[in-house]
Design a protein around this motif. Structure first.
Motif, PDB file in Angstrom:
ATOM      1  N   ASP A  89       0.810  -1.217   0.000  1.00  0.00           N
ATOM      2  CA  ASP A  89       0.000   0.000   0.000  1.00  0.00           C
ATOM      3  C   ASP A  89       0.840   1.262   0.000  1.00  0.00           C
ATOM      4  O   ASP A  89       0.422   2.302   0.501  1.00  0.00           O
ATOM      5  N   VAL A  90       2.042   1.149  -0.515  1.00  0.00           N
ATOM      6  CA  VAL A  90       2.897   2.323  -0.534  1.00  0.00           C
ATOM      7  C   VAL A  90       2.956   2.933  -1.925  1.00  0.00           C
ATOM      8  O   VAL A  90       2.911   4.137  -2.103  1.00  0.00           O
ATOM      9  N   LYS A 100      -3.341   5.290 -15.030  1.00  0.00           N
ATOM     10  CA  LYS A 100      -3.180   6.736 -14.934  1.00  0.00           C
ATOM     11  C   LYS A 100      -1.807   7.129 -14.435  1.00  0.00           C
ATOM     12  O   LYS A 100      -1.521   8.304 -14.312  1.00  0.00           O
ATOM     13  N   GLY A 101      -1.000   6.153 -14.095  1.00  0.00           N
ATOM     14  CA  GLY A 101       0.360   6.514 -13.727  1.00  0.00           C
ATOM     15  C   GLY A 101       0.886   5.722 -12.564  1.00  0.00           C
ATOM     16  O   GLY A 101       0.240   4.847 -12.005  1.00  0.00           O
ATOM     17  N   LEU A 102       2.132   6.066 -12.214  1.00  0.00           N
ATOM     18  CA  LEU A 102       2.783   5.417 -11.094  1.00  0.00           C
ATOM     19  C   LEU A 102       2.734   6.382  -9.925  1.00  0.00           C
ATOM     20  O   LEU A 102       3.066   7.550 -10.054  1.00  0.00           O
ATOM     21  N   TYR A 103       2.282   5.890  -8.795  1.00  0.00           N
ATOM     22  CA  TYR A 103       2.158   6.755  -7.635  1.00  0.00           C
ATOM     23  C   TYR A 103       3.118   6.311  -6.558  1.00  0.00           C
ATOM     24  O   TYR A 103       3.133   5.140  -6.185  1.00  0.00           O
ATOM     25  N   VAL A 104       3.942   7.236  -6.090  1.00  0.00           N
ATOM     26  CA  VAL A 104       4.882   6.918  -5.024  1.00  0.00           C
ATOM     27  C   VAL A 104       4.658   7.908  -3.889  1.00  0.00           C
ATOM     28  O   VAL A 104       4.120   8.993  -4.106  1.00  0.00           O
ATOM     29  N   PRO A 105       5.093   7.550  -2.678  1.00  0.00           N
ATOM     30  CA  PRO A 105       4.851   8.458  -1.555  1.00  0.00           C
ATOM     31  C   PRO A 105       5.684   9.724  -1.716  1.00  0.00           C
ATOM     32  O   PRO A 105       6.757   9.715  -2.303  1.00  0.00           O
ATOM     33  N   PRO A 116      -0.086   7.798  -1.332  1.00  0.00           N
ATOM     34  CA  PRO A 116      -1.207   7.951  -2.259  1.00  0.00           C
ATOM     35  C   PRO A 116      -2.388   7.129  -1.785  1.00  0.00           C
ATOM     36  O   PRO A 116      -2.244   5.972  -1.403  1.00  0.00           O
ATOM     37  N   GLU A 117      -3.564   7.765  -1.809  1.00  0.00           N
ATOM     38  CA  GLU A 117      -4.760   7.071  -1.355  1.00  0.00           C
ATOM     39  C   GLU A 117      -5.777   7.046  -2.457  1.00  0.00           C
ATOM     40  O   GLU A 117      -5.927   8.007  -3.208  1.00  0.00           O
ATOM     41  N   LEU A 118      -6.503   5.972  -2.492  1.00  0.00           N
ATOM     42  CA  LEU A 118      -7.526   5.830  -3.508  1.00  0.00           C
ATOM     43  C   LEU A 118      -8.744   6.626  -3.102  1.00  0.00           C
ATOM     44  O   LEU A 118      -9.275   6.458  -2.009  1.00  0.00           O
ATOM     45  N   LYS A 119      -9.152   7.519  -3.993  1.00  0.00           N
ATOM     46  CA  LYS A 119     -10.316   8.323  -3.675  1.00  0.00           C
ATOM     47  C   LYS A 119     -11.385   8.034  -4.717  1.00  0.00           C
ATOM     48  O   LYS A 119     -11.101   7.939  -5.907  1.00  0.00           O
ATOM     49  N   ALA A 128     -19.172   6.593  -9.117  1.00  0.00           N
ATOM     50  CA  ALA A 128     -19.443   5.161  -8.945  1.00  0.00           C
ATOM     51  C   ALA A 128     -18.296   4.296  -9.446  1.00  0.00           C
ATOM     52  O   ALA A 128     -17.953   3.300  -8.840  1.00  0.00           O
ATOM     53  N   THR A 129     -17.720   4.675 -10.561  1.00  0.00           N
ATOM     54  CA  THR A 129     -16.646   3.825 -11.056  1.00  0.00           C
ATOM     55  C   THR A 129     -15.345   4.569 -11.260  1.00  0.00           C
ATOM     56  O   THR A 129     -14.366   3.973 -11.662  1.00  0.00           O
ATOM     57  N   ILE A 130     -15.345   5.868 -11.020  1.00  0.00           N
ATOM     58  CA  ILE A 130     -14.111   6.596 -11.268  1.00  0.00           C
ATOM     59  C   ILE A 130     -13.360   6.719  -9.970  1.00  0.00           C
ATOM     60  O   ILE A 130     -13.846   7.261  -8.996  1.00  0.00           O
ATOM     61  N   PHE A 131     -12.147   6.183  -9.989  1.00  0.00           N
ATOM     62  CA  PHE A 131     -11.294   6.300  -8.819  1.00  0.00           C
ATOM     63  C   PHE A 131     -10.026   7.006  -9.216  1.00  0.00           C
ATOM     64  O   PHE A 131      -9.607   6.959 -10.346  1.00  0.00           O
ATOM     65  N   ASN A 132      -9.426   7.621  -8.261  1.00  0.00           N
ATOM     66  CA  ASN A 132      -8.159   8.256  -8.537  1.00  0.00           C
ATOM     67  C   ASN A 132      -7.334   8.282  -7.284  1.00  0.00           C
ATOM     68  O   ASN A 132      -7.876   8.227  -6.186  1.00  0.00           O
ATOM     69  N   PHE A 133      -6.048   8.410  -7.475  1.00  0.00           N
ATOM     70  CA  PHE A 133      -5.181   8.468  -6.316  1.00  0.00           C
ATOM     71  C   PHE A 133      -4.893   9.916  -5.980  1.00  0.00           C
ATOM     72  O   PHE A 133      -4.584  10.719  -6.840  1.00  0.00           O
TER      73      PHE A 133
END
Lengths: 346, 401, 421
Positions: free
Chosen positions: B166-167, B173-178, B247-250, B254-259
């Protein structure tokens, strides 16, 4: 050696002056575009790279669409045959430079009429052939039913160098939403990015949304949101500096709209020559000398109506009957409550 | 009069007038150049007058009114000027070029050395890699990575979660790093710089000691200790602390999520950096191979005969000489990589070409000014690298008689 | 730890058979374990905890290789193997990783490429398998090769290319005298014939405008024309750079460094967007012509550097000797210097051509649809959506074949000319 230098300088001066004269004189001629078109034998028309309903080529290379019909109308007026058009597909990026450079003579590519484009880059808009507005498309499954459902963090796919890009920014800023713009050059790439899920929403003119939806892998999975966030008057564009050509294109479009106003169709145009209404007779070339004012023969408007049809026929053929936008919306005659009000051809 | 006598009479003519022979061709060249430039400028002026466009750089101060997707280091939004947009594009270009150069060098050196490995499998694999990635056009590789591979990544909802920690996440949509959040970070930075300076001087001292007394100090461990202890002190005593923003999933709908949160690396940047690195690494690998192979066997044998181990031979004898052969063409490859980064215009990465010679050009229509500025920017970058390359070449060149 | 594996004693020659047989057994065991894990979902070591299961194939094969590692065993194959793949434990692990990666990926790749792929058929529905849908390529192959050129006129492109290939091949097999005529024909007469054939408009051929040219044929047309014209320009630039006239020298340097310092994309933008403004209104240059001119000038700068390398490699003695014979500048260069220099630079020329060939896909950014542009167009067709990978793999294969053969040829040229001097 000094002698040679002096001779050289005078030679340079003479050549420079010669060039100045020739180019100056060449630039001063009237309606080169008309002359060149007649000489070449076809109208050079810049269109999109494939937008159903506006300009789209089928598998055998036949172009159809309302933008295509504008160019065909000019061809019918100037060359007598609506099929004498050469279509050049252009991306949003190269459309203006192709026109400025002289690669095409008319840009009929659902281009929005704005001040900066009209005044700043050496082009002239000659009319509006489609009144539209910008909208958004999302997946049905996302549960978004209106732009007020948009939340910050959204990613939006858009075409580079369009008013869409700028309007989108205005809209999101006005509503305080932070978003991620993903810009591509070709409309196909934008659609593909949206389809794959790279972006959450796709924005362009609503007519474009309706048309591009047919190119998605599952068109029924997507909806166009009801809000319209901008005015997008789409129309043909020509180069600045050629007044005669501007008039020809402008009035070819106007004639198509006015013909529908007076009920002249491609079917009854010939019969209308014997009409009671003087304006109808002018529109079919049975009266008046309208053609001469434009440098054309008097049957120019008759040919347009006969070979291409009036505006309503063009719209029905390309947009309504293909299911893209079944109703006319603002693209209806002013007499029926729409925005199509053109100056009279007389 | 035949050709021979004409040419000989012409050469006699010039032979008798050496000054003319010297000045005439140059005058002609100047005349030719001035003529061409004059002709172009004149036509450009006439054309612009006809269309009612004026020429000038004033547009740079105008509001740009478009947003850019990836703007690290610079505060940018649509209200900033075109000049700021240019700056953002330039910085993005430098970012992708730096990342590309870094990975290309590492990969290139590894593959170049593997190519020379006695292990048949490793050498063959390196050769296959080089042959495949060198002979396919870069644009095609870029398209493949971006449109075929990175598009196949999952949506954020099902993002790849590295080691389930979970880091860090990878999605379409991309690579998410802390994100690193420093308090008193400047203190940490100064401590690192201080330790580097200390180590530098210490090395000089060690070298002098070794030359005078022959005593060898455990350089590696001492420097390691310093570079670990000093920054650590800043943590314990100096009040430096490090927080992470994960990064947190927001859920946006209904189906669109983003970090949200953390640092996001857009897939366009990943695809471009990947394609550039893999492609340029092949050329760097070939350079490394040529460099190492260019060292005559006599050197290696002589080093072995005075008792150096293979590792020491590589470090002390082969590499310094090989570097002389490797570095000039490699700097050339860096230059090529920087220029090739302009391919970002084909995918949606907002580098200099896409932002300035793309969107800004479309919005303002000032083709001549914008393209000239873009070309000048790349030219300056190239010339800087070329100057450095020439200086380096002169410095290490073996003086020949 | 590795020494601990020696509980049977160090692998040595005397217990040869024991070690070799055990080693081979363990090695194969590791491989079979991997194959079972990957493809058949079974696990012979399921009693072990999960994280260990990942490593069991590696472990088995590693131990196996360790046992095989007998110095000077006397069996030739074994010694070869050991020296090569198995020289120490690090090498052994690397080799094992390579073998495992190959085992895991190659069957899947072959499946996708050949075994599950669809080759026969005409419509999208016939692409039923999991593998690649090569129907997509077959359906669009004419477009990929010839762009939007009208179907009825494709024979003209074929004739032009066959003529070119035929002339080049005959040039290989005839004597030097006829070769000279063939080269003159190729350089001066053939371009005319080719342009008239492909563009049409004269001699009763239908005119096809350059916007319709595309596909692989356009790639070749652009590369060949650019190559033809950049060569003389590059030669003049190289000579100019080495000239003793400062104006000429600095003008050449400026020109070369300018074109070498800018990316090809900006050059193409300049050609398509900026250049028309520099021409008077009456004159209109076709976009393809402008692009070819831009690419030619761009490559000429690189070519100049290659030729300059050749000129510099000639010993000064050649220059001195020609001058002592009383030769002027041009005569010296034409008769003595250039023939030798060009021979040295032939591999460099080949490399420049390969680079040029690999740079042509960029013209799709300005709207000229060569092979990759056509593939983009095909894959955006609503009926044929979703075949991006097949398209790109096909394009990659085509380019790879051409570039690889050209680079092999240039390597052989290099070898041939190295021994010549």
């Amino acid at each position: 050696m000094l002698k040679y230098l002096k001779q050289l300088t005078s030679l340079v001066a003479v050549i420079a002056v010669l060039f100045a004269f020739t180019t100056e004189s060449m630039a001063a001629k009237k309606s080169k575009t008309l002359k060149n078109t007649i000489k070449k034998g076809f109208v050079r028309c810049g269109v999109s790279q494939g937008l159903p309903g506006f300009s789209n080529a089928d598998a055998s290379g036949n172009w159809t669409g309302v933008d295509v019909d504008v160019c065909r109308a000019v061809a019918a007026a100037v060359l007598g045959d609506a099929s004498k058009v050469k279509f050049t597909p252009l991306s949003a990026k190269e459309r203006f430079t192709a026109l400025i450079a002289g690669e095409i003579d008319i840009l009929s590519r659902n281009t929005t009429w704005t001040l900066s484009r009209d005044a700043d880059i050496g082009l002239t808009f000659v009319g509006v052939n489609f009144y539209d507005g910008q909208g958004f498309m999302v997946r049905k499954s996302s549960g978004i039913t209106s732009t007020s459902d948009f939340k910050s963090g959204l990613s939006a796919c858009v075409n580079i160098g369009t008013t869409t890009e700028l309007n989108m920014r205005d809209f999101f800023t006005a509503n305080g939403i932070t978003y991620e713009p993903v810009v591509f050059e070709k409309a196909d790439e934008v659609v593909a990015a949206y389809d794959s899920g790279r972006c959450d929403t796709y924005t362009t003119d609503k007519s474009g949304l309706a048309a591009q939806r047919t190119k998605l892998s599952n068109p029924d999975d997507h909806i166009v949101l009801p809000e319209t966030i901008s005015k997008e008057p789409l129309g043909p564009v020509v180069r600045q500096g050629d007044a005669v050509w501007e008039d020809i294109v402008r009035w070819s479009l106007n004639v198509m709209i006015e013909a529908e106003e007076y009920g002249i169709t491609s079917a009854n145009a010939d019969a209308m020559k014997t009409s009671e209404n003087p304006q109808i007779k002018r529109l079919v070339g049975a009266e008046g000398e309208l053609g001469a004012a434009l440098g054309l023969d008097n049957d120019w408007s008759l040919r347009i109506i006969k070979q291409v049809g009036n505006y309503g026929e063009s719209y029905k053929r390309n947009i309504a009957d293909t299911g893209i936008l079944p109703t006319r919306g603002p693209n209806e005659l002013w007499t029926k409550g729409g925005l199509l009000y053109v100056p009279p051809a007389r | 009069m035949n050709l021979k006598s004409t040419t000989s009479s012409i050469s006699d003519f010039f032979y008798a007038r050496p000054k003319l022979k010297y000045y005439l061709p140059q005058a002609l060249t100047i005349f030719f150049i001035v003529f061409i430039f004059g002709y172009f400028s004149y036509n450009a002026q006439v054309n612009m007058d006809n269309r009612g466009i004026d020429f000038g750089l004033r547009f740079l101060g105008e509001e740009s009114s478009f947003d850019i997707q990836f703007t690290p280091f610079v505060e940018y939004d649509g209200t900033k000027s075109y000049a700021t947009a240019y700056l953002v594009g330039l910085i993005n270009t430098i970012i992708v070029a730096s990342i590309g150069i870094f990975f290309a060098t590492i990969l290139g050196v590894v593959i170049g050395i593997s190519r020379l490995s006695p292990n048949y499998l490793i050498a063959k694999m390196s050769e296959i890699y080089i042959e495949i990635f060198r002979n396919v056009p870069l644009l095609l590789q870029l398209f493949f990575w971006y449109f075929a591979v990175l598009r196949a990544l999952p949506l954020p909802k099902d993002a790849i979660n590295f080691f389930n920690l979970d880091v860090s996440f990878l999605s379409i949509k991309g690579l998410y790093v802390p994100r690193f959040i420093w308090t008193n970070g400047s203190l940490f930075l100064t401590s690192i710089i201080a330790s580097i300076i200390v180590i530098f001087f210490l090395f000089k001292f060690f070298k002098k000691e070794q030359e005078q007394t022959g005593k060898q100090y455990p350089k590696f461990f001492i420097s390691l200790a310093i570079i670990i202890v000093l920054p650590l002190l800043t943590f314990l005593i100096g009040g430096v602390s490090l927080d992470f923003e994960y990064p947190e999933l927001k859920q946006l709908s209904a189906t669109i999520f983003n970090f949200q949160g953390g640092i996001s690396i857009i897939p366009e940047l990943m695809a471009l950096a990947l394609a550039l690195s893999l492609y340029t690494a092949t050329f760097i690998a070939e350079n490394v191979r040529a460099g190492i192979e260019g060292i005559t066997r006599g050197q290696k044998e002589a080093a072995a005969s005075i008792g150096l181990t293979p590792g020491q031979t590589l470090k002390l004898v082969v590499m310094p000489q090989a570097l002389r052969i490797i570095i000039p063409p490699t700097t050339n490859q860096y230059l090529n990589l920087t220029k090739n980064s302009s391919l970002a215009a084909a995918i949606a990465y907002p580098d200099l070409v896409l932002v300035f010679a793309g969107t800004a050009l479309m919005q303002t229509g000032r083709a001549i000014e914008i393209i000239s500025i873009t070309m000048l920017s790349y030219l300056s970058l190239s010339i800087t690298i070329s100057i450095f390359m020439n200086w380096y070449n002169k410095k290490i060149a073996i003086k020949e008689k | 730890m590795i020494e601990n594996l020696n509980f049977l004693g160090k692998p040595s020659k005397d217990k040869l058979n024991l070690f070799v047989s055990m080693g081979i057994f363990l090695f194969l065991l590791g491989i079979i374990d991997l194959i079972l894990n990957s493809f058949f979902e079974t696990n012979i070591t399921s009693i072990l905890p999960r994280w260990l299961n990942y490593f069991t194939p590696l472990l088995f094969s590693f131990i196996g290789l360790h046992y095989i590692r007998i110095e000077l065993s006397g069996i030739k194959i074994l010694d070869q193997l050991n020296k090569n793949i198995n020289s120490n434990w690090f090498n052994a692990i690397l080799s094992l990783l390579v073998i495992f990666v190959l085992i895991k990926t190659i069957p899947g790749l072959l499946n996708w490429l050949f075994f599950d792929a669809n080759f026969i058929g005409n419509t999208k529905e016939e692409c039923t398998g999991d593998g690649a849908c090569w129907l997509f390529i077959r359906f669009w192959i004419t477009r990929f090769m010839y762009g939007l050129y009208p179907d009825a006129e494709i024979w003209r492109i074929n004739v032009a290319f066959l003529m070119l290939i035929g002339t080049v091949i005959t040039a290989f097999f005839v004597g030097p005298k006829i070769k000279k005529y063939i080269i003159i024909f190729l350089l001066f007469i053939f371009p005319f014939i080719a342009i008239n054939l492909i563009s049409g408009g004269n001699f009763g051929l239908v005119w096809v405008e350059t916007g319709a040219w595309g596909g692989l044929s356009l790639t070749f047309i652009v590369s060949i024309f650019a190559m033809l014209f950049c060569f003389p320009i590059g030669m003049f630039l190289a000579l100019g750079r080495r000239s003793s006239y400062p104006v000429v020298k600095y003008a050449s340097i400026g020109f070369i460094e300018f074109w070498r310092g800018v990316p090809l994309i900006t050059v193409l933008f300049m050609a398509s967007v900026m250049f028309p403004m520099f021409l008077p209104d009456e004159v209109f240059m076709d976009k393809l012509v402008r692009v070819i001119i831009a690419i030619t000038l761009f490559e000429a700068a690189y070519m100049a550097e290659v030729i300059r390398g050749g000129l510099q490699a000639l010993p000064k003695g050649q220059y001195d000797a020609s001058k002592s014979l009383g030769m002027g500048y041009w005569r010296m260069h034409l008769l003595i210097i250039l023939p030798q220099a060009l021979k040295i630079t032939i591999p460099g020329l080949a490399n420049t051509f390969i680079a040029l060939f690999k740079d042509t896909p960029l013209i799709l950014v300005v709207g000229l649809l060569e092979l990759i542009g056509m593939i983009d167009m095909a894959k955006a067709n609503p009926y044929w959506l979703g075949f991006a990978i097949e398209g790109y793999v096909f394009a990659g294969a085509v380019y790879w074949v051409f570039c690889f053969s050209m680079s092999r040829y240039s390597l052989s040229l290099e070898k041939k000319y190295k021994t010549d001097r």
